[in-house]
Design an enzyme around this catalytic site. Structure first.
Site, PDB file in Angstrom:
ATOM      1  N   GLU A   1       0.859  -1.194   0.000  1.00 21.64           N
ATOM      2  CA  GLU A   1       0.000   0.000   0.000  1.00 21.64           C
ATOM      3  C   GLU A   1       0.890   1.237   0.000  1.00 21.64           C
ATOM      4  O   GLU A   1       1.775   1.373   0.846  1.00 21.64           O
ATOM      5  CB  GLU A   1      -0.907   0.022   1.239  1.00 21.64           C
ATOM      6  CG  GLU A   1      -2.044  -0.985   1.158  1.00 21.64           C
ATOM      7  CD  GLU A   1      -3.010  -0.919   2.351  1.00 21.64           C
ATOM      8  OE1 GLU A   1      -3.939  -1.749   2.390  1.00 21.64           O
ATOM      9  OE2 GLU A   1      -2.834  -0.061   3.245  1.00 21.64           O
TER      10      GLU A   1
ATOM     11  N   ASP B   1      -5.973  10.163   9.616  1.00 20.05           N
ATOM     12  CA  ASP B   1      -4.672   9.648  10.015  1.00 20.05           C
ATOM     13  C   ASP B   1      -4.177  10.226  11.324  1.00 20.05           C
ATOM     14  O   ASP B   1      -4.416  11.389  11.634  1.00 20.05           O
ATOM     15  CB  ASP B   1      -3.642   9.919   8.911  1.00 20.05           C
ATOM     16  CG  ASP B   1      -3.827   8.964   7.750  1.00 20.05           C
ATOM     17  OD1 ASP B   1      -3.719   7.749   7.985  1.00 20.05           O
ATOM     18  OD2 ASP B   1      -4.115   9.423   6.634  1.00 20.05           O
TER      19      ASP B   1
END
Lengths: 399, 265
Positions: free
Chosen positions: B49, B60
């Site tokens: 990824e 995040d």
């Protein structure tokens, strides 16, 4: 124009709005949407909201004819909707009262908020104290430095102020951080967003709570002047005071709706916060709307003398009203806003917030081109006490 | 069969679980990413990824936020990320690659242009964190036609209705977020994850990857007992941050090696 009945069930205003969030927030937003749908139709909830607005906020706010300003300009008559006279000094509290009641209804004991200049943070801290809730306010560390007085006000009111050190350390980053808190503490926490942006249902809900401004104007203007105004003018950062005064007038095609963005040092300089006048559509903070961004889709830093307008996005309903042509969006510079700030001080004895001074500045520009029997209604969304330091600095005066 | 489906089929046949690391493209330096990706494969990773830096990474935690900021300072945007993948593909045409990021850089490039370019670069899947299925049907359709898998997130709070809609729009694998919160802050609870997965398996036959909060060999092994893939992001990004550009490759290999071993043990 067809009957205006937006947003749709998923929060879309034409191509704008929606729910662009990570799956981790979807359930919380579904819950919020359902709770709000129940409350807005509940007469007891709405009665309590209006009772708070009357006895705690001090509504209805008056409309004042700025007679000396109007006479000096020699054109249209300027009327001011006095949101600056509300408790805490701005329109922000209309929304925080509504959302705090909703939080209580949902059984949440902790509220969080983002703030730029600190006005929404103060309004959130105020209602948290009023309803006995824990309150955490996220504020960019740059803004903390610029707005020390409001930071202290929030602390006096019992809120914890968390400086945000990520990104550009301003309002947009405070919003990111508040979202991160919410997703981590979703069971007991309610997120009070301060403007008509964010994922559905926020843009609709904040508009609904703020539309008390326009509802009052529709009753007050005929009493004062015998008719509705020719144009309604309001400043636009995220756009909550503008949406609040525009919304009840959307169906009145004879009333021009004019949103005034921050042109900062001029649109050509690149140092501004005029998302509608100079931005392009994109996705930020849970909705699709006009954004200030670079060619790679990164959000760019904004500038305005007024911290409350210093935001790279704008509420999605404004984006749609712009595309529909129902509202017009213009921008005025820092210098023009400062001149209007001074004019209103000297001619009317009213110190406006620098945000609201943008709306006043455009009214001052527009009025001379109109005949004396025309009427401009300006939303004076807040008072300028918080801006003393900024204005003095700008004029080279040490307080 | 797509590279991702093929990868999972081969692992299943061998009785192994997938290891999926995440790195932010262009962190700490633009030239760091291609060597890091090859090193991750050598250390036993199955699918990669690659994070596309964004100015406002709302989902995040601090580690990935900082990596995004470093990458943006290095001038890494979506076009640069696509170029990094093209470089990587010169020496590796086997390992599936998934781009992970936010909607706005893709929309700024133009959705159709992005899908065409991603296909040409050899990208196998995309995770667009702030694109829930109901907001991105045209994008999913374009990706499907281009043979690019659309990987969606599921959370502990996802309702049965949402699991169904994600199962319908998703392909490649499902990404189960193991805890409430943002990336990399708390630690995963394997028992809680195990309790949640059956209702997802009932709605979809796709492999399930579990991420957010897996930090070491022990937690990876615990998760691998119930999931098809273990996804590790923040821990690797932290390792890169503390190692710096020169040592990043060696340190990441040293981190991933034992995790691979624990998964195969």
């Amino acid at each position: 124009m067809q009957m205006y009945d937006l947003p749709d069930a998923r929060g879309h205003f034409g191509p704008y709005g929606g729910v662009f969030v990570a799956e981790t927030l979807s359930h919380a937003l579904d819950e919020l949407r359902d709770a709000y749908q129940r409350c807005r139709r509940d007469p007891a909830f709405m009665a309590e909201f209006h009772n708070e607005l009357k006895h705690y906020v001090g509504r209805p706010s008056p409309i004042y004819h700025a007679g000396r300003c109007s006479a000096q300009l020699g054109g249209a008559q300027i009327y001011l909707k006095r949101e600056d006279l509300n408790h805490t000094g701005a329109h922000k509290i209309n929304n925080t009262i509504g959302q705090a009641l909703l939080a209580r209804h949902m059984g949440k004991k902790r509220v969080i908020a983002e703030t730029g200049a600190g006005m929404h943070g103060v309004a959130a801290a105020t209602v948290a104290a009023r309803f006995g809730m824990q309150c955490v306010v996220y504020m960019g560390s740059e803004d903390v430095k610029r707005q020390l007085q409001n930071v202290y006000r929030m602390k006096l009111l019992g809120a914890e102020v968390v400086p945000v050190e990520s990104g550009s350390r301003t309002l947009k980053d405070a919003l990111n951080e508040a979202m991160r808190d919410w997703v981590s503490n979703v069971e007991d926490t309610y997120y009070i967003i301060g403007t008509v942006a964010g994922p559905h249902p926020y843009p609709m809900m904040v508009r609904d709570f703020q539309s008390v401004i326009g509802e009052e104007c529709k009753l007050q203007m005929p009493e004062l002047t015998g008719r509705q105004p020719d144009a309604v003018i309001a400043c636009v950062g995220g756009g909550s005071n503008a949406m609040g005064i525009f919304y009840p007038y959307i169906g009145d095609q004879n009333v021009r709706l004019i949103g005034v963005e921050a042109a900062g040092e001029g649109l050509a300089s690149g140092k501004h916060a005029a998302s509608l006048c100079a931005g392009t559509p994109g996705v930020l903070h849970g909705n699709r709307t006009y954004l200030l961004q670079d060619a790679n889709g990164q959000i760019t830093e904004t500038h305005s003398i007024s911290a409350g307008l210093d935001y790279p996005g704008v509420g999605p309903e404004h984006a749609w009203l712009k595309d529909l042509g129902r509202a017009e969006y213009v921008a005025v510079t820092d210098d023009e806003a400062l001149k209007a700030f001074n004019d209103l001080c000297r001619l009317e004895g009213i110190i406006p917030a620098l945000e609201s001074a943008h709306a006043v500045a455009y009214a001052l520009k527009l009025a001379p081109s109109m005949s004396k029997d025309k009427i401009l209604l300006v939303n004076l969304s807040g008072r300028g006490d918080k801006d003393m330091q900024t204005v003095a600095d700008r004029m080279g005066i040490k307080l | 069969m797509s590279r991702i489906a093929g990868c999972f089929a081969a692992l299943k046949a061998a009785g192994r679980k997938a290891l999926i690391p995440y790195v932010t493209a262009g962190d700490p330096l633009p030239a760091s990413t291609v060597p890091l990706l090859h090193a991750l494969v050598e250390a036993g990773s199955d699918i990669l990824e690659i994070g596309v830096p964004f100015s406002d990474p709302m989902a995040d935690g601090p580690a990935i936020q900082r990596s995004s900021e470093r990458a943006l300072k290095n001038g890494i945007g979506l076009s640069e990320v696509l170029n990094i993948v093209i470089q990587f593909r010169k020496n590796d045409s086997v390992t599936p690659i998934v781009l992970m990021g936010y909607a706005n850089p893709i929309e700024a490039m133009g959705v159709e242009k992005f899908v065409t370019a991603a296909q040409a670069a050899g990208i196998d899947g995309v995770i667009v964190v702030d694109y829930p299925p109901e907001e991105c049907a045209p994008f999913v359709e374009l990706c499907r036609k281009a043979g690019i898998d659309t990987i969606f997130l599921l959370a502990p709070t996802s309702t049965d209705e949402r699991i169904r809609s994600v199962a319908q729009a998703g392909s490649g694998y499902l990404y189960y977020v193991s805890l409430k919160g943002v990336t990399g802050v708390k630690s995963v609870d394997a028992a809680e994850v195990a309790a949640q997965l059956p209702k997802i398996r009932a709605a979809s036959t796709l492999p399930i990857g579990v991420g957010f909060g897996i930090k070491d060999a022990e937690s990876a092994r615990a998760i691998s007992k119930v999931a098809d893939a273990v996804i590790i992001g923040s821990r690797i990004v932290q390792e890169i941050e503390s190692a710096g550009a020169e040592l990043a490759v060696a340190r990441v290999k040293a981190l991933i090696g034992p995790i691979r071993k624990a998964l195969d043990a």
